[in-house]
Design an enzyme around this catalytic site. Structure first.
Site, PDB file in Angstrom:
ATOM      1  N   HIS A 170      -1.893 -32.499  21.427  1.00  0.00           N
ATOM      2  CA  HIS A 170      -1.903 -33.946  21.626  1.00  0.00           C
ATOM      3  C   HIS A 170      -3.015 -34.411  22.570  1.00  0.00           C
ATOM      4  O   HIS A 170      -3.438 -33.667  23.447  1.00  0.00           O
ATOM      5  CB  HIS A 170      -0.558 -34.407  22.196  1.00  0.00           C
ATOM      6  CG  HIS A 170       0.561 -34.284  21.221  1.00  0.00           C
ATOM      7  ND1 HIS A 170       1.569 -33.356  21.341  1.00  0.00           N
ATOM      8  CD2 HIS A 170       0.823 -34.969  20.079  1.00  0.00           C
ATOM      9  CE1 HIS A 170       2.403 -33.483  20.320  1.00  0.00           C
ATOM     10  NE2 HIS A 170       1.978 -34.447  19.534  1.00  0.00           N
ATOM     11  N   HIS A 182       1.028 -32.363  13.893  1.00  0.00           N
ATOM     12  CA  HIS A 182       0.855 -33.304  15.015  1.00  0.00           C
ATOM     13  C   HIS A 182      -0.512 -33.059  15.645  1.00  0.00           C
ATOM     14  O   HIS A 182      -1.227 -32.123  15.274  1.00  0.00           O
ATOM     15  CB  HIS A 182       1.952 -33.064  16.056  1.00  0.00           C
ATOM     16  CG  HIS A 182       3.267 -33.655  15.669  1.00  0.00           C
ATOM     17  ND1 HIS A 182       3.821 -34.714  16.333  1.00  0.00           N
ATOM     18  CD2 HIS A 182       4.104 -33.360  14.661  1.00  0.00           C
ATOM     19  CE1 HIS A 182       4.963 -35.035  15.745  1.00  0.00           C
ATOM     20  NE2 HIS A 182       5.165 -34.226  14.728  1.00  0.00           N
ATOM     21  N   ASP A 200      12.620 -33.719  18.061  1.00  0.00           N
ATOM     22  CA  ASP A 200      11.724 -32.698  18.594  1.00  0.00           C
ATOM     23  C   ASP A 200      12.487 -31.822  19.583  1.00  0.00           C
ATOM     24  O   ASP A 200      12.552 -32.106  20.777  1.00  0.00           O
ATOM     25  CB  ASP A 200      10.519 -33.376  19.271  1.00  0.00           C
ATOM     26  CG  ASP A 200       9.529 -32.355  19.810  1.00  0.00           C
ATOM     27  OD1 ASP A 200       9.827 -31.144  19.755  1.00  0.00           O
ATOM     28  OD2 ASP A 200       8.463 -32.766  20.303  1.00  0.00           O
ATOM     29  N   ASP A 252       8.763 -41.079  16.388  1.00  0.00           N
ATOM     30  CA  ASP A 252       7.905 -39.940  16.719  1.00  0.00           C
ATOM     31  C   ASP A 252       8.472 -39.239  17.961  1.00  0.00           C
ATOM     32  O   ASP A 252       8.742 -39.896  18.986  1.00  0.00           O
ATOM     33  CB  ASP A 252       6.494 -40.495  16.999  1.00  0.00           C
ATOM     34  CG  ASP A 252       5.434 -39.430  17.081  1.00  0.00           C
ATOM     35  OD1 ASP A 252       5.621 -38.346  16.496  1.00  0.00           O
ATOM     36  OD2 ASP A 252       4.393 -39.684  17.733  1.00  0.00           O
ATOM     37  N   HIS A 253       8.654 -37.936  17.893  1.00  0.00           N
ATOM     38  CA  HIS A 253       9.129 -37.144  19.041  1.00  0.00           C
ATOM     39  C   HIS A 253      10.432 -37.652  19.647  1.00  0.00           C
ATOM     40  O   HIS A 253      10.539 -37.800  20.877  1.00  0.00           O
ATOM     41  CB  HIS A 253       8.048 -37.068  20.137  1.00  0.00           C
ATOM     42  CG  HIS A 253       6.841 -36.299  19.720  1.00  0.00           C
ATOM     43  ND1 HIS A 253       6.818 -34.923  19.622  1.00  0.00           N
ATOM     44  CD2 HIS A 253       5.614 -36.717  19.334  1.00  0.00           C
ATOM     45  CE1 HIS A 253       5.628 -34.533  19.199  1.00  0.00           C
ATOM     46  NE2 HIS A 253       4.875 -35.605  19.004  1.00  0.00           N
ATOM     47  N   ASP A 288      -2.999 -40.544  16.592  1.00  0.00           N
ATOM     48  CA  ASP A 288      -2.764 -41.596  17.573  1.00  0.00           C
ATOM     49  C   ASP A 288      -3.992 -41.767  18.475  1.00  0.00           C
ATOM     50  O   ASP A 288      -4.546 -42.861  18.606  1.00  0.00           O
ATOM     51  CB  ASP A 288      -1.527 -41.238  18.417  1.00  0.00           C
ATOM     52  CG  ASP A 288      -1.139 -42.341  19.382  1.00  0.00           C
ATOM     53  OD1 ASP A 288      -1.781 -43.402  19.378  1.00  0.00           O
ATOM     54  OD2 ASP A 288      -0.196 -42.147  20.165  1.00  0.00           O
TER      55      ASP A 288
END
Ligand code: G3H
Ligand code: 13P
Ligand code: ZN
Length: 334
Positions: free
Chosen positions: A190, A234, A116, A94-95, A279
């Site tokens: 996020h 995301h 990313d 991820d990222h 998350d």
């Protein structure tokens, strides 16, 4: 060099194609510890859902990258023990923020990586993403790129302001880079504070913040430019009020935490959005359950007695997402 195929993992290509055709989305859940992984595997196996296990740079720093990789390998066996004979589990970075990090994940058995480059100038994002794709595709590892910037503050993911993806860039970006999926920015962000109070209205009855809607017009434009191309969202935690209330009731302090309403995610899942990243909701469920035990049973000092309830609450949350939000239950190929 370890191929993910020898570990029983799968890349995301086939699961995404089926999700787009079927009008649902694959859950991409981050994990940092054993309890999160157990809860994810239990929920996805019992519900026969494909699943993406996401490892962030922060998770690698926290838990050790090698250990996480072996945990994912163990997860495949655990899913089989749970009666899921043909699990579809992808292990995804991820990222990822550099070619070297993506390469190291490909080399150690990840089946999918995100590069990313969304904070870079456009041409640099293209060049970096293409370099990762060229490497990863040699090993049949799928690659997610990103265009547009999500606001939000996490350990390793920081941006003050969001910038929606520009639909006029998506054809050029995907064709020049060869990415397998594209993360876009349409108003998600996020963390547990996705919007500032001044961006929201307040429900006069409850006093709670009501977030602004996602930019579905931007998503529509992107889908018109890239028909059938896998799109990723995301920052898609919904920050359930019940967990926020529980945390605050048991001594926490999360004023005005606000997420993406689940009905908007459901709507997105029915479109070309075929991967939805969650998350923060897991962090909230974990924290709420642990705080409750600490307050109600102050003499308790066996971590199993508070990590166990945390695991149970996360499992319930993951199952709810799979069934009621993403619609990925009973979608295994076999
Ligand atoms: O997108 C960010 C994920 O929630 C990972 O967050 O960098 O704090 O592990 P983290
Ligand atoms: P949330 O913070 O909304 O859970 O987003 C997670 C995410 O996008 C991981 O890449
Ligand atoms: Zn993210």
């Amino acid at each position: 060099m370890v191929s993910y195929k020898t570990l029983g993992l799968v890349n995301t290509r086939d699961m995404f194609a089926r999700a787009i055709n079927g009008g649902y989305a694959i859950p991409a859940f981050n994990f940092n510890n054993m309890e999160q992984l157990q809860a994810i595997i239990k929920a996805s196996s019992e519900l026969k859902s494909p699943v993406i296990l996401q490892v962030s740079k922060g998770a690698r720093n926290y838990a050790n990258q090698t250990l996480l990789r072996y945990m994912a390998e163990g997860a495949v066996q655990y899913a089989k023990e749970l009666g899921c004979n043909h699990p579809e589990i992808a292990l995804h970075l991820d990222h990822g923020d550099s070619f070297e990090l993506c390469k190291s994940c490909v080399d150690m058995g990840f089946s999918s990586v995100m590069i990313d480059g969304s904070s870079l100038p456009y041409d640099e994002n293209v060049a970096l993403t293409k370099k990762v794709v060229d490497y990863a595709h040699q090993y049949d590892v799928t690659v997610e790129g990103e265009l547009g910037v999500l606001a939000g503050v996490e350990d390793e993911v920081v941006a003050e302001e969001s910038h929606y993806t520009k639909p006029e860039e998506v054809i050029d970006f995907t064709s020049k880079t060869g990415v397998d999926s594209l993360a876009i920015s349409i108003g998600t962000s996020h963390g547990a504070y996705k919007f500032k109070p001044e961006q929201c209205t307040r429900d006069p009855k409850t006093g709670r913040l009501v977030p602004p809607p996602l930019a579905f017009d931007v998503l529509d434009e992107i889908m018109k430019k890239l028909p059938g191309f896998p799109i990723v969202l995301h920052g898609s935690s919904s920050v359930p009020q019940e967990y926020v209330d529980m945390i605050n009731k048991y001594g926490g302090k999360l004023p005005d935490a606000v997420g993406i309403p689940e009905e908007q995610l459901r709507k997105a899942a029915k479109s070309a959005v075929c991967k939805i990243n969650i998350d923060s909701d897991s962090r909230l469920a974990f924290t709420a359950a642990v705080r409750k035990v600490f307050v109600e049973k102050p003499a308790e000092f066996d971590p199993r007695k508070y990590c166990g309830p945390a695991r149970d609450l996360m499992e319930e949350m993951y199952k709810h997402k799979i069934i009621d939000v993403l619609g990925s239950d009973n979608k295994l190929a076999q």
